[in-house]
Design a protein around this motif. Structure first.
Motif, PDB file in Angstrom:
ATOM      1  N   UNK A   1       0.825  -1.210   0.000  1.00 46.73           N
ATOM      2  CA  UNK A   1       0.000   0.000   0.000  1.00 46.73           C
ATOM      3  C   UNK A   1       0.859   1.259   0.000  1.00 46.73           C
ATOM      4  N   UNK A   2       1.986   1.223   0.703  1.00 51.43           N
ATOM      5  CA  UNK A   2       2.885   2.382   0.698  1.00 51.43           C
ATOM      6  C   UNK A   2       3.489   2.591  -0.687  1.00 51.43           C
ATOM      7  N   UNK A   3       3.766   1.509  -1.397  1.00 46.47           N
ATOM      8  CA  UNK A   3       4.247   1.637  -2.770  1.00 46.47           C
ATOM      9  C   UNK A   3       3.170   2.261  -3.656  1.00 46.47           C
ATOM     10  N   UNK A   4       1.924   1.848  -3.448  1.00 43.83           N
ATOM     11  CA  UNK A   4       0.821   2.429  -4.220  1.00 43.83           C
ATOM     12  C   UNK A   4       0.793   3.946  -4.072  1.00 43.83           C
ATOM     13  N   UNK A   5       1.024   4.414  -2.846  1.00 44.80           N
ATOM     14  CA  UNK A   5       0.981   5.857  -2.590  1.00 44.80           C
ATOM     15  C   UNK A   5       2.075   6.602  -3.359  1.00 44.80           C
ATOM     16  N   UNK A   6       3.132   5.895  -3.705  1.00 45.67           N
ATOM     17  CA  UNK A   6       4.221   6.517  -4.449  1.00 45.67           C
ATOM     18  C   UNK A   6       4.070   6.326  -5.956  1.00 45.67           C
ATOM     19  N   UNK A   7       2.918   5.787  -6.354  1.00 40.94           N
ATOM     20  CA  UNK A   7       2.657   5.661  -7.777  1.00 40.94           C
ATOM     21  C   UNK A   7       3.245   4.435  -8.420  1.00 40.94           C
TER      22      UNK A   7
ATOM     23  N   UNK B   1      -2.204  11.149  -9.344  1.00 41.22           N
ATOM     24  CA  UNK B   1      -1.324  11.791 -10.321  1.00 41.22           C
ATOM     25  C   UNK B   1      -0.041  11.007 -10.548  1.00 41.22           C
ATOM     26  N   UNK B   2       0.438  10.283  -9.521  1.00 41.09           N
ATOM     27  CA  UNK B   2       1.698   9.562  -9.658  1.00 41.09           C
ATOM     28  C   UNK B   2       1.557   8.273 -10.457  1.00 41.09           C
ATOM     29  N   UNK B   3       0.328   7.813 -10.644  1.00 44.06           N
ATOM     30  CA  UNK B   3       0.119   6.594 -11.408  1.00 44.06           C
ATOM     31  C   UNK B   3       0.607   6.796 -12.839  1.00 44.06           C
ATOM     32  N   UNK B   4       1.340   5.843 -13.330  1.00 44.47           N
ATOM     33  CA  UNK B   4       1.859   5.944 -14.688  1.00 44.47           C
ATOM     34  C   UNK B   4       3.192   6.643 -14.795  1.00 44.47           C
TER      35      UNK B   4
ATOM     36  N   UNK C   1      26.459  18.250 -18.984  1.00 40.98           N
ATOM     37  CA  UNK C   1      27.545  18.765 -18.150  1.00 40.98           C
ATOM     38  C   UNK C   1      28.289  17.603 -17.486  1.00 40.98           C
ATOM     39  N   UNK C   2      29.553  17.366 -17.821  1.00 42.58           N
ATOM     40  CA  UNK C   2      30.290  16.233 -17.233  1.00 42.58           C
ATOM     41  C   UNK C   2      30.566  16.396 -15.742  1.00 42.58           C
ATOM     42  N   UNK C   3      30.367  17.608 -15.226  1.00 41.84           N
ATOM     43  CA  UNK C   3      30.602  17.843 -13.796  1.00 41.84           C
ATOM     44  C   UNK C   3      29.359  17.555 -12.962  1.00 41.84           C
ATOM     45  N   UNK C   4      28.275  17.081 -13.593  1.00 43.80           N
ATOM     46  CA  UNK C   4      27.037  16.770 -12.883  1.00 43.80           C
ATOM     47  C   UNK C   4      26.813  15.260 -12.931  1.00 43.80           C
ATOM     48  N   UNK C   5      26.664  14.628 -11.749  1.00 42.81           N
ATOM     49  CA  UNK C   5      26.432  13.183 -11.661  1.00 42.81           C
ATOM     50  C   UNK C   5      24.968  12.835 -11.494  1.00 42.81           C
ATOM     51  N   UNK C   6      24.167  13.785 -11.016  1.00 39.70           N
ATOM     52  CA  UNK C   6      22.757  13.515 -10.784  1.00 39.70           C
ATOM     53  C   UNK C   6      21.958  14.802 -10.789  1.00 39.70           C
ATOM     54  N   UNK C   7      20.661  14.687 -11.104  1.00 42.23           N
ATOM     55  CA  UNK C   7      19.772  15.840 -11.161  1.00 42.23           C
ATOM     56  C   UNK C   7      18.572  15.573 -10.263  1.00 42.23           C
ATOM     57  N   UNK C   8      18.245  16.538  -9.397  1.00 46.15           N
ATOM     58  CA  UNK C   8      17.062  16.445  -8.555  1.00 46.15           C
ATOM     59  C   UNK C   8      16.170  17.647  -8.843  1.00 46.15           C
ATOM     60  N   UNK C   9      14.935  17.371  -9.231  1.00 47.00           N
ATOM     61  CA  UNK C   9      13.947  18.425  -9.470  1.00 47.00           C
ATOM     62  C   UNK C   9      12.873  18.349  -8.398  1.00 47.00           C
ATOM     63  N   UNK C  10      12.326  19.496  -8.027  1.00 46.01           N
ATOM     64  CA  UNK C  10      11.277  19.524  -7.009  1.00 46.01           C
ATOM     65  C   UNK C  10      10.156  20.454  -7.452  1.00 46.01           C
ATOM     66  N   UNK C  11       8.955  19.893  -7.569  1.00 47.42           N
ATOM     67  CA  UNK C  11       7.764  20.660  -7.912  1.00 47.42           C
ATOM     68  C   UNK C  11       6.654  20.281  -6.936  1.00 47.42           C
ATOM     69  N   UNK C  12       5.744  21.209  -6.690  1.00 46.22           N
ATOM     70  CA  UNK C  12       4.700  20.979  -5.693  1.00 46.22           C
ATOM     71  C   UNK C  12       3.308  21.026  -6.319  1.00 46.22           C
ATOM     72  N   UNK C  13       2.392  20.326  -5.672  1.00 43.61           N
ATOM     73  CA  UNK C  13       0.965  20.305  -6.029  1.00 43.61           C
ATOM     74  C   UNK C  13       0.780  19.915  -7.497  1.00 43.61           C
ATOM     75  N   UNK C  14       0.626  20.864  -8.387  1.00 43.39           N
ATOM     76  CA  UNK C  14       0.479  20.547  -9.806  1.00 43.39           C
ATOM     77  C   UNK C  14      -0.929  20.218 -10.238  1.00 43.39           C
ATOM     78  N   UNK C  15      -1.932  20.612  -9.454  1.00 44.66           N
ATOM     79  CA  UNK C  15      -3.315  20.308  -9.828  1.00 44.66           C
ATOM     80  C   UNK C  15      -3.651  20.843 -11.216  1.00 44.66           C
ATOM     81  N   UNK C  16      -3.100  22.005 -11.568  1.00 43.97           N
ATOM     82  CA  UNK C  16      -3.387  22.605 -12.870  1.00 43.97           C
ATOM     83  C   UNK C  16      -2.386  22.177 -13.938  1.00 43.97           C
ATOM     84  N   UNK C  17      -1.340  21.458 -13.522  1.00 46.41           N
ATOM     85  CA  UNK C  17      -0.263  21.160 -14.471  1.00 46.41           C
ATOM     86  C   UNK C  17       0.107  19.680 -14.450  1.00 46.41           C
ATOM     87  N   UNK C  18      -0.869  18.817 -14.248  1.00 47.28           N
ATOM     88  CA  UNK C  18      -0.565  17.394 -14.115  1.00 47.28           C
ATOM     89  C   UNK C  18       0.195  16.871 -15.333  1.00 47.28           C
TER      90      UNK C  18
END
Length: 691
Positions: free
Chosen positions: A173-179, A423-426, A378-395
């Protein structure tokens, strides 16, 4: 069917014994869920006939030639043994046994479980006392849990095997919550016939499984679990384990400090680390890890991240958390920064790293792909983290962003905080996390450990020769070998050890290299392995007082009735720190080295300790030595490595050595090591007890 467990997870004909006309009973629930869940095979509700005379019996089916792949049993325990016996003789492929009243029910139940195992023979039996299984690719739902009737995301590359059926569905069930969601689930119950590791091995080989999640309460076969982890490594897959419950490894002598602290969590953690298995601390971290590890992602030690957010505050929090994990958030390279600045990104609040897109981020959504591409190059970047909130209008914008992140060559993740329901489904597997904390709990599992500096090949040969000499000198009878004898043995092994002096020599003048030239005076007796607790160790004794203190300790030993009491006198030495190094031969996990803080902190709860299971995996000793040296500026890793190799060889060559304890091992101001106290425990049985 090419594998016996295919009958469990891909059955074509299923029979259910124990179908009551009353709704909600386990047998009836299974039949109803199979029929309503889209199962395409044949389902037979069979027996007991007193409930419904129209139901066929198991014998009827066999007479008609309808051989069952899977038989589901939901009858009382005593009747279940007979049913399993009939099923095996009739050629049924496999059995799911819900019935309770076996080993979990005491001695009588244990005897019943032994009869069950005999009745099953080679036929796979899941259970007893289990919650069944789910094989979503085969639309096979063999459980009574109400959870399976909930709406869930599409099946993902995940399999869950659990010793606790209810806890397994909580994790799902916890996995379900994460989509994300599982494709296969199995509750093994008492494991009377089919161990958790066998079910896990079968599912791990499935091409549609990338992550195997396990919930365990008892490790019945540590080596089988280790083999499972190593097989996952060969397949470029991952295993995540959440362990709860007490250890079965009882009966440890615990005469030394090492044995007292080398509990199940430390030894289990070492086993998992060596086998490449990721351990979860709780149910939430389990879900986070399983979510993230669905992609075969690997980051270098101390990875460098680019952080992208629609909120400066969120970007700052992520940067802080990454730094706390040992990662870096460096300034963007000039070319990358120039490329990002030239993009159509209205309202950008900051182009530094973290990049703050500002509250009008959606106006530049069409440039997100180019922005990510610039960071990806960019070869000096090993990973990218993006953070966005809510998104009801921008699913759809967020979903497109998630897929773009998942397609980067550079590993990337999206924290989609407070998403709309469903929203996380798929979302692409392993890319999206619902909170910053969720991602931070998972990231360490994809960061590679630094490669240790391997020891010289000759060091191991020297250690083997020294250990062989000491094994020949070990006393014959089992019991405690106190410092008076243990010290010389360790010195012969090659472990630096303080030289003892006699009472008269100490009384003639200062010793050691401390400013006051004082001594340490100790009472040595096999009846007092923890002598400091009895007040039988005196530190900082002036030379003039050594004789008096020695007499006092001997008198104290006589009052306590301690056998073979003698006094040990050592010059007190200057130090820059204290370690404890020891070994324990655990009946479940086998022999292991334990390295931790020394002196009074040796048994301190929560202290930082390291375990090396023996025989040591390549690089394991060096890795621990480097980690220990990093906490003691005056100490060099190779010095610790040498001592660990010596002790490891002794433990491996002397199966009668149940415990070994060196505490403290002083870190000298010049970076060297010297032991000033020790204890050995020899067992009566010289054969290893672990499997």
């Amino acid at each position: 069917m090419s594998d016996p467990l295919d009958a469990l997870f891909f059955p074509r004909r299923i029979g259910v014994i124990g179908v009551s006309p009353r709704p909600g009973t386990w047998g009836r629930r299974v039949v109803d869920l199979l029929r309503s869940g889209g199962y395409g095979g044949e389902v037979y509700a069979v027996e007991p006939r007193e409930h419904d005379p129209e139901l066929p019996s198991l014998d009827d089916l066999l007479t008609d030639g309808r051989l069952l792949d899977l038989l589901v049993v939901a009858v009382p325990a005593e009747a279940a043994v007979d049913v399993v016996d009939r099923a095996r003789r009739a050629g049924v492929g496999a059995v799911v046994l819900f019935s309770a009243g076996f080993a979990e029910a005491g001695e009588e139940g244990g005897e019943r479980q032994a009869r069950l195992a005999a009745a099953a023979g080679d036929m796979p039996v899941l259970g007893p006392n289990c919650l069944g299984l789910v094989s979503r690719p085969a639309a096979t739902v063999v459980t009574a849990s109400a959870y399976v009737e909930r709406a869930a995301p599409a099946p993902g590359p995940v399999a869950i095997v659990t010793q606790s059926g209810a806890m397994g569905f909580v994790l799902a069930a916890l996995l379900d919550q994460q989509g994300t969601s599982y494709s296969y689930y199995a509750s093994v119950g008492n494991e009377a016939c089919l161990p958790l590791t066998d079910v896990g091995s079968y599912l791990l080989e499935r091409p549609d499984v990338q992550v195997l999640g396990l919930y365990v309460e008892q490790i019945r076969n540590p080596e089988a679990l280790a083999r499972l982890g190593m097989r996952a490594r060969e397949l470029d897959k991952r295993v995540v384990v959440l362990k709860a419950g007490a250890s079965e490894a009882g009966g440890r002598a615990t005469l030394s400090h090492t044995a007292a602290v080398a509990g199940d969590p430390l030894l289990f953690g070492a086993l998992c680390r060596d086998a490449g298995i990721v351990t979860a601390e709780d149910d939430e971290s389990f879900a986070d890890l399983v979510t993230a590890l669905q992609r075969p992602v690997s980051l270098p030690p101390e990875p460098r991240f680019a952080v992208l957010s629609m909120s400066g505050g969120a970007g700052a929090v992520i940067a802080d958390r990454l730094t706390a994990l040992g990662a870096r958030v460096p300034e963007l390279a000039p070319d990358t920064r120039a490329t990002v600045a030239a993009l159509d990104l209205p309202g950008v609040a900051a182009l530094d790293n973290p990049i703050d897109l500002g509250g009008q981020f959606y106006r530049g959504a069409e440039s997100f792909g180019a922005l990510l591409a610039a960071l990806d190059r960019d070869p000096a970047i090993d990973g990218v983290v993006c953070c966005f909130t809510f998104g009801d209008q921008f699913v759809e914008i967020y979903r497109e962003l998630a897929h773009s992140i998942g397609e980067l060559t550079t590993p990337g993740w999206l924290v989609w905080a407070c998403p709309p329901e469903g929203a996380l489904s798929g979302a692409p597997p392993g890319v999206v996390h619902p909170t910053i904390a969720s991602l931070m709990r998972a990231l360490p599992a994809v960061v590679r450990e630094p490669e240790p500096e391997l020891a010289d090949e000759g060091a191991s040969s020297d250690a083997k020769a020294a250990a062989a000499r000491v094994v020949a000198l070990l006393p014959g009878p089992p019991g405690v070998v106190t410092e008076a004898s243990a010290g010389p043995l360790l010195r012969e092994l090659g472990v630096p050890y303080v030289e003892c002096v006699d009472v008269d020599a100490a009384a003639r003048g200062p010793g050691g290299d401390t400013p006051d030239g004082s001594y340490v005076v100790k009472l040595d007796s096999p009846d007092a392995p923890h002598r400091a607790r009895l007040g039988l160790v005196r530190l900082g004794v002036p030379a003039a007082d050594v004789s008096c203190i020695a007499s006092e300790l001997l008198a104290r030993a006589e009052d306590l009735g301690l056998r073979d009491a003698q006094v040990v006198v050592q010059p007190r030495l200057a130090q820059a720190g204290e370690l404890s190094i020891g070994a324990v031969r655990d009946p479940q996990y086998g022999p292991a080295l334990v390295v931790g803080p020394g002196g009074a902190r040796a048994e301190e709860a929560g202290a930082d300790r390291h375990v090396v299971r023996l025989p040591a995996a390549p690089g394991a000793v060096e890795r621990v030595a480097d980690s220990v040296a990093a906490r003691h500026p005056a100490l060099h890793g190779p010095v610790v490595t040498q001592v660990l190799f010596l002790i490891a060889e002794l433990v491996e060559q002397a199966p009668s050595l149940a415990e070994l304890d060196i505490n403290p091992l002083l870190v000298r101001p010049d970076g060297s090591l010297v032991a000033v106290d020790s204890l050995l425990v020899l067992s009566a049985d010289d054969t290893p007890e672990h499997s």
